[in-house]
Structure formats: C-alpha cells, structure tokens
Design a protein around this motif. Structure first.
Motif, PDB file in Angstrom:
ATOM      1  N   ARG A 168       0.792  -1.221   0.000  1.00 38.73           N
ATOM      2  CA  ARG A 168       0.000   0.000   0.000  1.00 38.73           C
ATOM      3  C   ARG A 168       0.825   1.272   0.000  1.00 38.73           C
ATOM      4  O   ARG A 168       0.408   2.301  -0.520  1.00 38.73           O
ATOM      5  N   ASP A 169       2.000   1.232   0.622  1.00 43.30           N
ATOM      6  CA  ASP A 169       2.690   2.473   0.957  1.00 43.30           C
ATOM      7  C   ASP A 169       3.757   2.889  -0.049  1.00 43.30           C
ATOM      8  O   ASP A 169       4.388   3.936   0.118  1.00 43.30           O
TER       9      ASP A 169
ATOM     10  N   VAL B 213       9.495   1.720  -4.495  1.00 42.72           N
ATOM     11  CA  VAL B 213      10.727   2.490  -4.323  1.00 42.72           C
ATOM     12  C   VAL B 213      11.952   1.583  -4.462  1.00 42.72           C
ATOM     13  O   VAL B 213      12.933   1.942  -5.130  1.00 42.72           O
TER      14      VAL B 213
ATOM     15  N   ASN C  26       6.436  10.754  -2.017  1.00 35.77           N
ATOM     16  CA  ASN C  26       7.552  10.042  -1.399  1.00 35.77           C
ATOM     17  C   ASN C  26       8.313   9.174  -2.378  1.00 35.77           C
ATOM     18  O   ASN C  26       9.533   9.054  -2.297  1.00 35.77           O
ATOM     19  N   ALA C  27       7.576   8.516  -3.252  1.00 37.79           N
ATOM     20  CA  ALA C  27       8.178   7.440  -4.042  1.00 37.79           C
ATOM     21  C   ALA C  27       8.886   7.945  -5.292  1.00 37.79           C
ATOM     22  O   ALA C  27       9.900   7.387  -5.701  1.00 37.79           O
TER      23      ALA C  27
ATOM     24  N   TYR D  10       0.277  10.645   7.367  1.00 38.06           N
ATOM     25  CA  TYR D  10       0.060   9.349   6.731  1.00 38.06           C
ATOM     26  C   TYR D  10       0.372   8.255   7.736  1.00 38.06           C
ATOM     27  O   TYR D  10       1.306   8.372   8.529  1.00 38.06           O
ATOM     28  N   LEU D  11      -0.412   7.189   7.690  1.00 37.27           N
ATOM     29  CA  LEU D  11      -0.130   6.000   8.495  1.00 37.27           C
ATOM     30  C   LEU D  11       0.326   4.889   7.563  1.00 37.27           C
ATOM     31  O   LEU D  11      -0.374   4.562   6.603  1.00 37.27           O
ATOM     32  N   ASP D  12       1.484   4.295   7.851  1.00 33.61           N
ATOM     33  CA  ASP D  12       1.922   3.219   6.964  1.00 33.61           C
ATOM     34  C   ASP D  12       1.440   1.862   7.481  1.00 33.61           C
ATOM     35  O   ASP D  12       0.772   1.776   8.510  1.00 33.61           O
TER      36      ASP D  12
ATOM     37  N   PHE E 277       2.806  -0.520   8.896  1.00 32.81           N
ATOM     38  CA  PHE E 277       3.311  -0.941  10.196  1.00 32.81           C
ATOM     39  C   PHE E 277       2.626  -0.176  11.330  1.00 32.81           C
ATOM     40  O   PHE E 277       2.881  -0.436  12.492  1.00 32.81           O
TER      41      PHE E 277
ATOM     42  N   ARG F  55      16.741   7.201  17.288  1.00 33.71           N
ATOM     43  CA  ARG F  55      17.344   7.112  15.956  1.00 33.71           C
ATOM     44  C   ARG F  55      16.741   5.996  15.114  1.00 33.71           C
ATOM     45  O   ARG F  55      16.744   6.069  13.893  1.00 33.71           O
ATOM     46  N   PHE F  56      16.283   4.916  15.752  1.00 34.33           N
ATOM     47  CA  PHE F  56      15.742   3.790  14.979  1.00 34.33           C
ATOM     48  C   PHE F  56      14.754   3.037  15.853  1.00 34.33           C
ATOM     49  O   PHE F  56      14.753   3.180  17.079  1.00 34.33           O
ATOM     50  N   TYR F  57      13.901   2.237  15.196  1.00 36.56           N
ATOM     51  CA  TYR F  57      12.765   1.621  15.885  1.00 36.56           C
ATOM     52  C   TYR F  57      13.189   0.835  17.123  1.00 36.56           C
ATOM     53  O   TYR F  57      12.580   0.931  18.182  1.00 36.56           O
ATOM     54  N   ALA F  58      14.243   0.032  16.966  1.00 41.50           N
ATOM     55  CA  ALA F  58      14.630  -0.844  18.060  1.00 41.50           C
ATOM     56  C   ALA F  58      15.498  -0.113  19.084  1.00 41.50           C
ATOM     57  O   ALA F  58      16.166  -0.734  19.905  1.00 41.50           O
TER      58      ALA F  58
ATOM     59  N   VAL G 243      11.272   8.621  15.314  1.00 39.75           N
ATOM     60  CA  VAL G 243      12.521   8.431  14.576  1.00 39.75           C
ATOM     61  C   VAL G 243      12.501   9.266  13.302  1.00 39.75           C
ATOM     62  O   VAL G 243      11.438   9.583  12.770  1.00 39.75           O
ATOM     63  N   PRO G 244      13.698   9.635  12.827  1.00 42.38           N
ATOM     64  CA  PRO G 244      13.761  10.321  11.536  1.00 42.38           C
ATOM     65  C   PRO G 244      13.425   9.318  10.440  1.00 42.38           C
ATOM     66  O   PRO G 244      14.169   8.375  10.214  1.00 42.38           O
ATOM     67  N   GLY G 245      12.284   9.491   9.803  1.00 45.53           N
ATOM     68  CA  GLY G 245      11.789   8.498   8.852  1.00 45.53           C
ATOM     69  C   GLY G 245      12.486   8.582   7.509  1.00 45.53           C
ATOM     70  O   GLY G 245      13.124   9.584   7.172  1.00 45.53           O
ATOM     71  N   SER G 246      12.326   7.533   6.734  1.00 41.14           N
ATOM     72  CA  SER G 246      13.035   7.429   5.465  1.00 41.14           C
ATOM     73  C   SER G 246      12.475   8.357   4.399  1.00 41.14           C
ATOM     74  O   SER G 246      13.080   8.549   3.355  1.00 41.14           O
TER      75      SER G 246
ATOM     76  N   GLU H 160       8.788  10.358  12.193  1.00 42.38           N
ATOM     77  CA  GLU H 160       7.648   9.463  12.304  1.00 42.38           C
ATOM     78  C   GLU H 160       7.527   8.883  13.704  1.00 42.38           C
ATOM     79  O   GLU H 160       8.510   8.714  14.418  1.00 42.38           O
TER      80      GLU H 160
END
Lengths: 266, 266, 266
Positions: free
Chosen positions: B13-14, B19, C54-55, C176-178, C180, C216-219, C229-232, C237
């Motif tokens: 979807r995203d 990409v 984005n893409a 936007y919600l992705d 995940f 910095r990252f999800y984990a 986190v700074p999203g891609s 986000e």
C-alpha cells in the motif's frame, strides 16, 4: 516479446505466484509476465472467469493467458490450452476459460497431456507451477502447439447468464462485485441504450430501496446517491457515488436486476 | 538478464516496494524484478524464511534474492550477502536467509559494509531502499562481490525444526499456514512415503477432531473433509477439501502433529 | 527503456491494473511498468498524493508516473500531464499530482485533450485504461508532448500542511499512516535536528499517553515502547518498536503533533 498473464486464487503472501514467474522466466527469459489478479476468492471459478473475460481483450494479439483457479488439482479434471484468433488461454478444464473464449474464434483447443512439458515430479497440489507455467513458457518461446497434447473438440462450459428483454424492460442479474462495491450486471451497454434523459432505473426485486437511476458517470449524482452507469466492461453497473453499492444494498453475484421506466408502477 | 526477487513485510500500500524497484532498475536497468511476497506479517522472520526457502529453488541459477523482514533495522544487526552454488541471498543477519541456504553449498558469505554501495545518507528505517536494493543492483549488473564487504564464516541461524521418527510414526510440527488455510508440516514427503492404501492419518495432539487421513490430492475426499496430502513444497500438508484446515481446527504454526496408523488406539 | 509507474485505488483483485498494463505494453512494448500502490483507499486522493510524493524521487530521471485516484472520472474534471526536470506526472486534475510536483521545476503542464490518444470509445468510468494508459504509452515510446493537448498554467493544488516552529518547539500534524502503523508527521527531519541525547519528545495533544521520545531507529527502545525516529521519507515518524503506533494510540491522519522538551511541564 510475448506477454504472459496470470490469474489465480493464490493470494500474494505465500510465494506461489513468484514461483510461477520463476519457472516461466527460467524457461522463457524474454517474455513479460503481467498479473491480472491473484485475489480471486479460493475456488471462485466464476469470478476468475469473469475477470479474465473482461481483461484479456486489452492485451496485444498473441498474449498467453494462464488461469489457475483449480480446486480439483491433482484429480481427474483435465487441463486445456485453447488458441483463439487473439490469444492463448491455459488452465484447468473446469470452466474458468470458457467465458473468455465464448465470443472468440477458436482455432484449436488441446488437452495438456505431454509429460515432457512438465516439471517433474508433478505435484498433486500445484499444477500452476508444474504444468501450466511450463506450458505457458513453451508457447512464449515459440514452441509448437502440437507438442502440448491432442486436440479436443469441447471443454467444460460455465453457462453464461443471458439477460431477458421483456415488454417492460430488461431482466438480468449481478455478475460481479468490484473492489469499489460496484455491481456489474449482465446487461450489455450496447443492447440497452436509453435515449438521453429518459427516465430509466435499475432495480433489485425484493429490495425496495435499491433503485439506481440511469446516468453516465459515478459523480453524475450527489455523494452517497445510487446510480446506474454504462461500465467499462461493456455492462451496466450499479454504483453509489463515493460509496459501495454492494455494501449499502447488500448486493451479491446472482441477485436479479430489472430495468424499469421510472415513475411507473411495477 | 538477471532476476532479482523481493520478499518483505512492507505490504503493497505504501509504495516501499515500488521504491526498491525504482532504485534497482535505476542502477541495473536490464534486470527483472519478481515479487515473492510483501504480505509477510510485520516482523515475522520465520514465515519469510520459510517462503524464501520454498520459492528460491524454482528460479534460474544466478538469481539474486533479497529478503527484508528487518525489525532491527538501524540497530546493531549486520547485513549479509550469501552466495551459494545456485543464487545470491541478501538481507539482514537475523535468520531470514538461514533456511534458504541451509541445504545449499555456500560459496561465500559477506557482511555488507561498504558505504560506497549505499544510497546516502542511509536512513535508519529503510535499508531495503538504501542498502539492500543497491547491493542487489550491484550484483545484478555483474559487480564484484568483494566490493560488498568482508567475508564472514557464520551468520545467525534460525533452528530448523527437525521431525522425529518414533516407533509408532512421525512427530513433527506445523511450519506454515498458507492462504488457503492449508497447514504445512515439517515432515518431508520424501521421508514419509506410505504404501498406497495404507491407513495412516495425521493428527494434532489435544485436538481430537483434527484427524487428516493420508491421501494424494485435495479433492480426494468429499467437500469439507480433512485430508493430508504430499504438498508441493516437499512437506506433508493438512488440508480441508474446499475449505480451510487452519480455520476449521484452529491450527497455528508450531502446533505439534503426529502421523499414526488409523484405527489404532493412541 | 522507460519506466512507467502506476498508483491507483483499484486494488489488485478485479484485473483493472492488469488491463492498464496490457494497454501500455501493447503500445510501448519496451517500457517497464512498476506498481507504486494499488491499495490506496477508494477515493483517498490525499494518501495517493503522499505516496507518489515520497516514491517518485527514487526513480530514474525520465520516469513516467501515472496516478489514477479519480472519483470524478467521467465528469467535468480535466486530466493533466505535467513534466518536471525529473519526470512526467499523469493523472486527473484533482490534486493527486500536486504534492509530487510541489518542490520540482515544472517544465510544462498540459491538459490531456487529444482524443486521438485515447482508446475509443472512451468509457465514463475507467480513464486509467482509456486515457491515462495510452498517454503514458505515447510518452514512453518517445511521442511528442504537444500532441497531448494544450499547455496550462495552473492546476488543482492540494494544500500542503506546513508545520509551525513555535517558541517551545514544533507543531505539525500526522500526514500518513503506513502498514506498520507508523505515523508520518509533516515535520521534516532536515528542519528539526535535535542534538544527540537531547530530551525531546513528540506528543499528541489530548492523548496523554501518546508520548514518543526522540530516538534514531525503531529498536532504540524496548519492545512495545513508543519512539519518534527520523523516517526514510524525510519526515519524523511516530512508531512503537515491534508494534503499531496508530493502533496503540488511535492515531489518524490530520491529528496534531507537537515536539516538546521532555520533563518540562506543558
């Protein structure tokens, strides 16, 4: 370059479709594989037949269409490769190909029997990979048709629901619900062509509120309003502008529809 | 022409998958990108590993498989490119590649470390785009493997659940549920080969009604009846003809299964 | 070789996307068609605009992007082909293209009016097939832009929600919600760059527990913990490590977000 299209009920999660592409591209690296649909409900031969019927005509002549909705895989049902003046159609002999070829000139139809075509050992559960993909690849790289198997004169037909033209209007049925909740009927746009501004409507007997005045495009009525429009598949379709006709009125394939003059008693 | 396959938990979807393809085709315009699956549940490394294990063998030698199920993205986990005698496997070092390569001859395995390969700046959330896609493109256009990074001798292994052969029969577990609700077990069809007509069945301990007599294909029993068939992945699978075994019996990955002689007390 | 990307709200079940590819490949056999998304919610122009925005930047220069989220199809809305210094953007003039081109140099924009481009008869419900696919194919095989239709100087803009930089921090919203369940905000990672270790957090006013410390990252936090986190995509986000921020906190597009120093009273 040949195009091979795929329509299955495999879904996209388990890798089955990717595997078919691996087999096809391994044997016919130059061909282009295009997905028609893999989200057919498991075993829903009728919907697959309808999607294939609608979609195939938009592909170039010579395209190879592979349809694998195959609940009888591994059992006694046979497998077909049908050549028309436009395309090849490959799949199990369970009716899934029968609507696509019903209005075309069939040049030949063959039963797929030659084990030298297949991946071996042939599984009893995945002929998409072991039988249909290699046969499609064989044809895509220009292989001879007579190597597939013997010609047959008939195959399983799924009856096409022909609408009736009565005195008061048309009677037909719902063929298919698309993802927008539009209900495609079996009434051809070429057959029922109301004069502009004529007060016709599609109704669903037994559901009093399901009344779709004839229009030209979805946004021809207010948001949330029902409308019947000449659909892109060549059939009248029942829609709700900005909504889902299927959900709003509980429509499903097989439901009867009638075309009536609006304002008249029924 | 090289094939690059993609398996991720990104969904469709995203735009994330598109990409990755943009990056790959921008750098390796001649390669062919094939989707294995993008509907892996978020973070479900085990299912991705299983789908990749099943699917990769049907692709031509030299295919580049990219697996991005990567909940630890941006953190300390490293990234791998493993070359076997059949293919390349690229992904995070979290076990997602380990089942695919477990029965292959590994020629070399490298840690992906060379920042000149990457899109810059490398995000901390989307290495599929910034790291794995460019490395796949590098290999697809014939780039040297030693530019990726240093060789490594080991990587994270996800333990493969080996079934037991006991006195009374086999004991194993459910590995994977497919979209039809078929439950793939870890019992290889090559190991358990019952003589024709022998009265074996698969059972799920603790669920008395989950009893799947051994057959050859789904439609080998009546509609709605359970059956165990030799699956196309090389494992026995538990099915319900025309239905979902998973739903009907509440099966899930990890559930134990046993093969027993029918009619015997257990 | 030209790349044509597709983004629609057609879903993947009904064959509409396959049909567009049939039309494109029939007319421009050498081009490569890449799916960006077909799972945009029906009529959700805003999400399609965001995904395209984005893409597109990850595709090679010269790519042709086709966006068909088109609830007004068949009605008076016009159709656009916009050329920037990077790419072509084709779609209905309803705002769906406006975010993608907002930070690019537009070389020309044309209204799509030349009926000789179209499939005929043009349906009133599927311009993706009858109008946009053939125009994309025309450009993909190097056709002249001035054959599409006359230049226009303006088109429908969807307002971009610009965040505010206040005294205490930033105020923005969820864009936007992705898949995940990550919530992409409109606060650019290039604008808000907290010094390492600085105690900032993203909060959602009115939802006391929705507090996402900057990482910095999800984990970078424990499983199940919130983090920003700074999203891609170049925006901050809001995430939950190993979970769905959207589901956990009931977030939706348009919800306000604020960046605050942690520990301070608000």
């Amino acid at each position: 370059m040949r195009i091979v299209t795929l329509i299955t009920d495999f879904g996209l999660r388990d890798g089955f479709v990717g595997v078919m592409k691996g087999v096809i591209l391994g044997r016919a690296p130059q061909c282009r594989v295009v997905d028609l649909s893999h989200e057919i409900e498991p075993g829903d031969i009728r919907s697959a037949a309808f999607v294939l019927y609608n979609a195939h005509r938009w592909f170039p002549v010579g395209t190879i269409h592979v349809a694998v909705v195959d609940p009888g895989v591994g059992g006694p049902r046979s497998a077909l490769a049908i050549r028309t003046d436009r395309a090849w159609f490959i799949g199990p002999d369970n009716g899934v190909l029968s609507w696509a070829v019903r209005d075309q000139a069939v040049r030949s139809a063959r039963q797929i029997t030659n084990p030298r075509m297949f991946l071996r050992p042939v599984s009893q559960t995945f002929h998409g990979r072991d039988v249909f993909a290699p046969v499609a690849a064989h044809l895509a790289r220009g292989g001879r048709a007579d190597q597939i198997g013997p010609e047959v004169q008939s195959w399983k037909q799924m009856p096409w629901p022909v609408p009736d033209r009565g005195a008061g209007g048309w009677r037909g049925e719902i063929l298919y619900l698309d993802r927008f909740g539009n209900a495609l009927t079996n009434i051809p746009t070429g057959d029922f062509q109301p004069e502009d501004g004529a007060p016709w409507a599609f109704v669903v007997p037994g559901r009093k509120r399901a009344r779709f005045p004839v229009g030209r495009f979805y946004a021809g009525v207010g948001s949330g309003e029902p409308i019947a429009v000449p659909g892109s598949s060549g059939f009248w379709e029942l829609a709700v502008n900005g909504g889902s006709a299927a959900q709003r009125f509980g429509l499903k394939p097989g439901d009867p529809v009638e075309v009536v003059r609006m304002g008249r008693a029924r």
